[in-house]
Design a protein around this motif. Structure first.
Motif, short mmCIF file in Angstrom:
data_model
loop_
_atom_site.label_atom_id
_atom_site.label_comp_id
_atom_site.label_asym_id
_atom_site.label_seq_id
_atom_site.Cartn_x
_atom_site.Cartn_y
_atom_site.Cartn_z
N ASN A 172 0.84 -1.21 0.00
CA ASN A 172 0.00 0.00 0.00
C ASN A 172 0.87 1.26 0.00
OD1 ASN A 172 -2.51 -1.48 0.17
ND2 ASN A 172 -2.01 -1.87 2.31
N SER A 226 1.32 3.74 -2.03
CA SER A 226 0.80 5.04 -2.48
C SER A 226 0.12 5.82 -1.35
CB SER A 226 -0.17 4.85 -3.65
OG SER A 226 -1.26 4.03 -3.27
N ASP A 235 6.89 0.34 -7.40
CA ASP A 235 5.80 0.53 -8.36
C ASP A 235 5.89 1.97 -8.86
OD1 ASP A 235 3.44 0.95 -9.74
OD2 ASP A 235 2.21 -0.18 -8.33
N ALA A 238 2.91 4.47 -8.65
CA ALA A 238 2.28 4.71 -7.35
C ALA A 238 2.32 6.18 -6.93
CB ALA A 238 2.97 3.85 -6.28
N LYS A 244 -0.79 -0.97 -14.69
CA LYS A 244 -0.53 -1.64 -13.42
C LYS A 244 0.75 -2.45 -13.52
CE LYS A 244 -2.86 -4.41 -9.86
NZ LYS A 244 -4.11 -5.15 -9.51
N SER A 271 1.22 -5.48 -5.93
CA SER A 271 1.24 -4.22 -6.67
C SER A 271 1.21 -3.10 -5.65
CB SER A 271 0.03 -4.13 -7.62
OG SER A 271 0.21 -3.06 -8.53
N ASP A 272 1.54 -1.87 -6.08
CA ASP A 272 1.58 -0.74 -5.16
C ASP A 272 2.49 -1.03 -3.96
OD1 ASP A 272 1.01 1.77 -4.12
OD2 ASP A 272 -0.89 1.15 -3.20
N SER A 273 3.66 -1.59 -4.24
CA SER A 273 4.56 -2.00 -3.17
C SER A 273 5.98 -1.52 -3.44
CB SER A 273 4.56 -3.53 -3.03
OG SER A 273 3.27 -4.00 -2.66
#
Length: 359
Positions: free
Chosen positions: A72, A74, A104, A107, A140, A151-153
């Motif tokens: 998470n 972002s 990412d 992000a 993505k 993702s978003d990591s």
């Protein structure tokens, strides 16, 4: 895989079934820590590729490696960088340290991740790495951590070594035309240049006023070979990749922050200048090894440089990387942004080549 492997690094196309791919790799590597990401193209000794998989292993008696993950990202990019940085240990018998980050790139402001890591490690630990890609779809990206597809990591690998670790970073772009003043920006969004809509000014400088027929994908591909350069007190301009634009408000979205009040230029490059930068980045990274031959190299190369080179000269760049490695293995990927901090707080780059040489 050799029994003394300390870390497995995976770079792959997002076209694969990633959970199945990870299981296949883990069947061979066992419980060795794994970090990796999807790409905009893969690099390996003697070859570049698309829709391929590159797997590298770091190990031996001279290394100690720990990994970390911040999900998470972002929600708090600076906090994610700080959490990822906590994996870097200390060993009096192994005085050389570095933190490799895989992030990412979609992000948000990647400079915030670098600031978070710097806040934990200070100036004594270099940072190196790159932003995951998704074959230029810009929708993505995925990060690979042990047996997890994320993702978003932000992933971290803290490397402690008894031999030097060398980092080189060069881009090979040059400023063209008149400078523009960033009169309104927020984070990685540029709203106005010289008090006019940023997208309009950018397109006019490229002779494409109003951008007739240009869509989001077309803008991304145009900007691959025409990034923005942000002035710095010394050294090369800091390059910023334009990842998209808002065609209603006529703004530009960059992969990292462009400060309000900064002077920026349109940047251009050619095959010769980009290949010269490849040689310089390799030379800089090798010089830090104090005469030792490299055991291997990791390369984080912006996908935009690939666009400038074209297919044949990309092969020439890979050949130059392999030649610099002197027969040692080379692994890497084409990124959406590069991380290299050897001094100062700034450490995020665009349209740049970053090379990590392992002594």
């Amino acid at each position: 895989m050799n029994d003394d492997a300390k870390l497995v690094v995976v770079f792959c196309s997002p076209s694969y079934d990633l959970p199945i791919l990870l299981r296949s790799i883990r069947d061979r590597s066992g419980h060795v820590p794994l970090v990796g990401c999807t790409t905009a193209g893969e690099i390996a000794t003697g070859a570049d590729g698309d829709a391929s998989v590159v797997v590298a292993a770091l190990g031996g008696d001279g290394f100690a490696i720990q990994t970390s993950v911040a999900t998470n990202a972002s929600r708090d990019l600076r906090g994610a960088g700080a959490r990822a940085a906590r994996c870097v240990g200390w060993d009096a018998d192994r005085p050389h340290r570095a933190l490799m980050l895989l992030t990412d790139g979609l992000a948000g402001d990647q400079e915030e991740i670098v600031r978070g890591a710097f806040g934990i490690l200070g100036a004594g630990v270099p940072l190196v790495g790159g932003c995951a890609g998704d074959d230029l779809k810009m929708t993505k990206t995925f990060q690979l951590y042990d047996d997890r597809v994320l993702s978003d990591s932000v992933l971290g690998a803290g490397i402690v070594s008894d031999a030097p670790l060398g980092i080189g970073v060069r881009h090979g772009w040059r400023a063209v035309g008149e400078p523009m003043l960033v009169t309104r920006s927020s984070g990685n969004r540029v709203y106005t240049l010289d008090d006019r809509p940023a997208l309009d000014v950018y397109l006019e400088h490229l002779g494409a006023a109003k951008g007739d027929g240009l869509d989001e994908e077309g803008l991304t591909r145009l900007s691959l070979t025409h990034p923005l350069g942000v002035s710095r007190p010394a050294g090369e301009e800091q390059v910023r990749f334009i990842g998209g634009g808002d065609f209603e408000e006529r703004s530009l979205a960059c992969i990292a922050a462009v400060p309000q009040g900064a002077l920026v230029w349109i940047m251009e490059g050619d095959a010769g200048s980009v290949l010269d930068a490849t040689d310089a980045a390799c030379s800089d990274s090798l010089s830090a090894l104090e005469g030792r031959p490299p055991l291997g190299m990791l390369a984080f190369d912006c996908v935009a440089r690939r666009g400038v080179l074209g297919e044949q000269r990309v092969k020439a760049e890979i050949s130059r990387l392999a030649e610099s490695a002197g027969g040692a293995p080379v692994a890497g990927f084409y990124t959406y942004g590069e991380i290299a901090r050897t001094r100062g707080m700034r450490g995020f780059h665009n349209q740049t080549l970053v090379v990590l040489s392992i002594g």
